[in-house]
Design an enzyme around this catalytic site. Structure first.
Site, PDB file in Angstrom:
ATOM      1  N   ASN A  50     -19.828  -7.389 -37.688  1.00 33.36           N
ATOM      2  CA  ASN A  50     -19.090  -8.678 -37.138  1.00 33.36           C
ATOM      3  C   ASN A  50     -17.608  -8.129 -37.076  1.00 33.36           C
ATOM      4  OD1 ASN A  50     -18.474 -11.568 -37.536  1.00 33.36           O
ATOM      5  ND2 ASN A  50     -16.940 -10.877 -39.059  1.00 33.36           N
ATOM      6  N   GLU A  51     -17.194  -8.614 -35.851  1.00 32.33           N
ATOM      7  CA  GLU A  51     -15.846  -8.197 -35.617  1.00 32.33           C
ATOM      8  C   GLU A  51     -15.464  -6.664 -35.981  1.00 32.33           C
ATOM      9  OE1 GLU A  51     -13.659 -12.575 -35.668  1.00 32.33           O
ATOM     10  OE2 GLU A  51     -13.293 -11.371 -37.343  1.00 32.33           O
ATOM     11  N   GLU A  82     -17.368 -17.827 -31.867  1.00 33.44           N
ATOM     12  CA  GLU A  82     -16.663 -18.430 -32.787  1.00 33.44           C
ATOM     13  C   GLU A  82     -15.538 -19.231 -32.110  1.00 33.44           C
ATOM     14  OE1 GLU A  82     -15.443 -16.203 -36.154  1.00 33.44           O
ATOM     15  OE2 GLU A  82     -17.080 -14.947 -36.424  1.00 33.44           O
ATOM     16  N   TRP A  85      -5.497 -18.368 -41.078  1.00 29.67           N
ATOM     17  CA  TRP A  85      -4.928 -16.988 -41.200  1.00 29.67           C
ATOM     18  C   TRP A  85      -3.716 -16.869 -40.436  1.00 29.67           C
ATOM     19  CZ3 TRP A  85      -5.461 -15.497 -36.319  1.00 29.67           C
ATOM     20  CH2 TRP A  85      -6.363 -15.753 -35.508  1.00 29.67           C
ATOM     21  N   GLU A 116     -11.209 -18.100 -47.029  1.00 31.53           N
ATOM     22  CA  GLU A 116     -11.773 -18.908 -45.915  1.00 31.53           C
ATOM     23  C   GLU A 116     -11.937 -20.212 -46.179  1.00 31.53           C
ATOM     24  OE1 GLU A 116     -13.118 -15.767 -42.485  1.00 31.53           O
ATOM     25  OE2 GLU A 116     -14.685 -16.780 -43.854  1.00 31.53           O
ATOM     26  N   LYS A 117     -11.564 -20.748 -47.472  1.00 33.03           N
ATOM     27  CA  LYS A 117     -11.828 -21.977 -47.715  1.00 33.03           C
ATOM     28  C   LYS A 117     -10.890 -23.232 -47.182  1.00 33.03           C
ATOM     29  CE  LYS A 117      -8.813 -21.879 -52.126  1.00 33.03           C
ATOM     30  NZ  LYS A 117      -8.439 -20.355 -51.980  1.00 33.03           N
ATOM     31  N   TYR A 118      -9.955 -22.880 -46.368  1.00 34.09           N
ATOM     32  CA  TYR A 118      -9.312 -23.677 -45.729  1.00 34.09           C
ATOM     33  C   TYR A 118      -9.331 -23.624 -44.129  1.00 34.09           C
ATOM     34  CZ  TYR A 118      -7.255 -24.701 -50.197  1.00 34.09           C
ATOM     35  OH  TYR A 118      -7.190 -25.024 -51.453  1.00 34.09           O
ATOM     36  N   HIS A 119     -10.480 -22.965 -43.805  1.00 37.49           N
ATOM     37  CA  HIS A 119     -10.712 -22.588 -42.284  1.00 37.49           C
ATOM     38  C   HIS A 119     -11.591 -23.839 -41.989  1.00 37.49           C
ATOM     39  CE1 HIS A 119     -12.105 -21.073 -38.518  1.00 37.49           C
ATOM     40  NE2 HIS A 119     -11.492 -19.907 -38.697  1.00 37.49           N
TER      41      HIS A 119
END
Length: 679
Positions: A149-150, A307, A315, A355-358
């Site tokens: 990944n990335e 994505e 972020w 990442e909970k607010y992504h």
């Protein structure tokens, strides 16, 4: 198409059900159907779960997940999970974690913390990829493989230092050759033994990001690290292909990400995929240029939008919401420029960690009664309606803009002439000048066949690689139009100056030589004064950043500097060479000049805008089976009109037949099928 199991634009995204319990899985399946989700990217960060110890693998949860998704009508893009190694591996084998640019040994934590030159890491990663391929190769729900990944980040460990020395021996053969390539007689750096060579980090040659004492050493280390990470990808790719030969393999790239040479990587991907995360104030033409670069990595082959966020990032400094309609608009921008998938990160929001607010299709509230879900479901219906109509459609631009990662590295590492020189920004100025006029361009590498284009633009091509100057001469000789700029043709592939006068190997085709380069301070500017009116250009234009003091040697002077001690010296030249022309833009002009300049050249070459439209309308054409699909995208908050010409075209979303002036709603999209434009 990417995989004929699913002959439509894929719709879905990253899904992390291992973060949830079984009751949520059932609810997710219900909501996926409501949203039209048909592909889930899974197993991206599950290494620790499927391999709890060195000799133990547990695929039971993954088995259940893939079976459930497929039964529900959702195919899987299966990741190899190697983007973050397990804690037990770092504990038992400390060599698998990286050493940073400051020489500090990393502990377990985060992601992208694996040393790409660790034999232990490589062994475990390839083994896991092979086991996954062997187990799931024949599963009817599998449509693509996603390696790691990335890929990103450099390592400065002793393992990497040793591998670097081996890489250098293979590249240069002898220390004499290496010493010449690096100009090591400067500051007494001559090497007499390969073991004397150390990595260029903040304990040796580099500081403050891209500042370095020895550009040649630092440039080669970037090549080496890009190759090291690519070798890790290839190990997994090969392990997959031993078992699964008919399923495409990819890894998600990141647009203009600076550390990896994606043109080299693209040779080893079955299909390009990338992650698109513009902010609220990112110029839409920069996003368009990035899509075009991703399409250009494999000669115009459609790519996967792997994505994007359905609502907001988590972020960036300011994580703005996507305004109503923007998610749909930006999704179609990707499709217009070559994407055959629309995938999100993520399908359900995490409840913990960074990442909970992504954003996600399914928000923390957990039901379908949200603006974001409604918009996603509406787009899902449209993509179902489109079916396979757009799959494998290609562009047909007549202009190529050169972008080169190694050139960018060399510019970033350069000890002058200006810290304000940003390669991506300078390339974007030329792309944007065409974009604003609804004229298409491909983003291409220096290895591309130039003969397919009428115009080739190479902004700030500081590094000239072997054979490229001859390729340009042949292109212009045969009737092509070539454009380059200040600070081009300065060095070879080792960052050694080509002596005898800038622009080095391009001097013959350009018909000029450069004496000095003036770097203007922030707020300073000069004038680019036209010698006579020329089509869309007249009078004078501001310019800044750098001013190249050049002398014609056969080239015609079209414009001069207006101020300073070099007032009256050439600022824009053209050289007739064979059947074509080569232009040199000796400074960084304002957008108004670039639009007029490129409009003139396009008119000379018979390259017409796709449509006549005001600012805010983006137009793109994809071609399939002799038919044109004209995308009109309105990036403003008000409705706008565009003139599509007299031929009747069909709106494949709305069903109407349209010609002449058409109205594009606020943040709206039209996809018009009809006869080829400019074709």
């Amino acid at each position: 198409m990417i995989n004929d199991k699913l002959p439509k634009i894929w719709y879905g995204g990253d899904y992390n059900p291992e973060q949830w319990e079984a009751p949520e899985w059932a609810e997710d399946e219900r909501m996926f159907k409501l949203a039209g989700i048909d592909v889930a990217t899974i197993n991206v960060f599950s290494w620790a779960l499927i391999q709890p110890s060195e000799d133990t693998y547990d695929f039971s949860t993954l088995d259940e997940l893939i079976d459930r998704l497929y039964k529900n009508g959702t195919y899987v893009c299966l990741a190899t999970a190697t983007g973050a190694h397990p804690a037990w591996m770092a504990h038992r084998y400390p060599e698998v974690t990286r050493v940073d640019v400051q020489g500090r040994k990393r502990k377990f934590g985060g992601r992208h913390n694996s040393n790409p030159n660790s034999p232990v890491f490589r062994k475990f990663a390839a083994k896991l990829a092979g086991k996954l391929a062997e187990r799931y190769k024949d599963h009817p729900g599998l449509v693509a493989w996603h390696v790691s990944n990335e890929f990103s980040g450099y390592d400065y460990s002793e393992q990497s230092a040793a591998a670097f020395r081996v890489w250098l021996q293979e590249r240069y053969g002898t220390l004499d050759t290496l010493n010449k390539a690096w100009n090591t007689r400067f500051w007494g750096h001559t090497f007499y033994d390969w073991e004397e060579i150390v990595v260029p980090n903040e304990l040796s040659e580099e500081w403050n990001g891209n500042r370095t004492n020895f550009q040649g050493i630092s440039l080669d280390y970037r090549r080496f690290m890009s190759n090291s990470l690519l070798e890790c990808y290839k190990l997994e790719y090969n392990a997959i292909k031993e078992h699964s030969t008919n399923i495409p393999v990819t890894t998600n790239l990141m647009g203009f990400y600076p550390e990896l040479d994606y043109f080299e990587w693209a040779k080893h991907l079955d299909v390009i995929s990338w992650d698109n995360y513009p902010s609220l104030d990112t110029p839409v033409s920069l996003t368009a240029m990035t899509h075009d670069l991703m399409r250009g990595l494999k000669n115009g082959q459609p790519f996967m939008l792997m994505e994007q966020t359905p609502s907001q990032q988590n972020w960036q400094p300011y994580n703005s919401l996507k305004r109503p309609g923007v998610m749909r608009l930006w999704s179609y921008q990707a499709v217009a420029r070559g994407a055959d998938t629309v995938l999100f990160f993520q399908l359900r929001r995490s409840i913990g960690a960074c990442e909970k607010y992504h954003g996600a299709v399914i928000e923390h509230v957990g039901h379908e009664h949200t603006r974001v879900f409604r918009e996603c479901a509406e787009l899902g219906k449209e993509l179902e309606q489109l079916g396979s109509q757009l799959l494998d459609a290609r562009g047909q631009a007549e202009i190529g803009i050169i972008y080169d990662w190694e050139n960018r590295w060399a510019l970033d590492l350069s000890s002058g002439p200006s810290v304000a020189l940003d390669y991506v920004n300078e390339v974007h100025k030329y792309y944007d000048a065409l974009y604003q006029q609804n004229i298409e361009a491909d983003m291409i590498s220096v290895e591309e066949n130039l003969s397919k284009y009428k115009i080739v633009i190479a902004p700030v091509l500081y590094m000239i690689k072997p054979g490229f100057a001859a390729k340009v001469e042949a292109f212009v000789q045969a009737g092509g139009t070539f454009i380059t700029t200040y600070f081009s043709g300065i060095v070879n592939e080792n960052d050694l100056v080509t002596v005898g006068g800038y622009p080095g190997e391009l001097r013959k085709v350009l018909g000029i030589w450069s004496e000095e380069i003036d770097a203007l301070l922030p707020g300073m500017s000069n004038e680019l004064v036209m010698n006579k009116e020329w089509g869309a250009l007249s009078t004078s234009y501001t310019c800044d950043l750098l001013c190249d003091l050049i002398h014609p040697e056969g080239a015609e002077v079209l414009a001069q500097y207006g101020t300073d001690f070099y007032k009256g010296m050439p600022a824009l030249t053209v050289n007739s060479f064979g059947e074509g022309k080569a232009y040199y833009v000796a400074t960084s002009p304002e957008a108004r000049f670039l639009q007029g300049f490129l409009a003139n050249l396009c008119a000379e070459q018979g390259i017409q805008p796709l449509v006549s439209a005001p600012a805010g309308i983006e137009s793109v054409q994809r071609v399939k089976d002799g038919m044109s699909y004209l995308f009109l995208l309105n990036h403003t908050e008000g409705e706008l009109s565009a003139d599509i010409g007299t031929a009747v075209r069909t709106d494949i979303l709305g069903g109407e037949e349209l010609k002449g002036t058409v109205v594009v709603p606020s943040r709206g999209v039209l996809i018009l099928k009809g006869a080829l434009l400019n074709g």
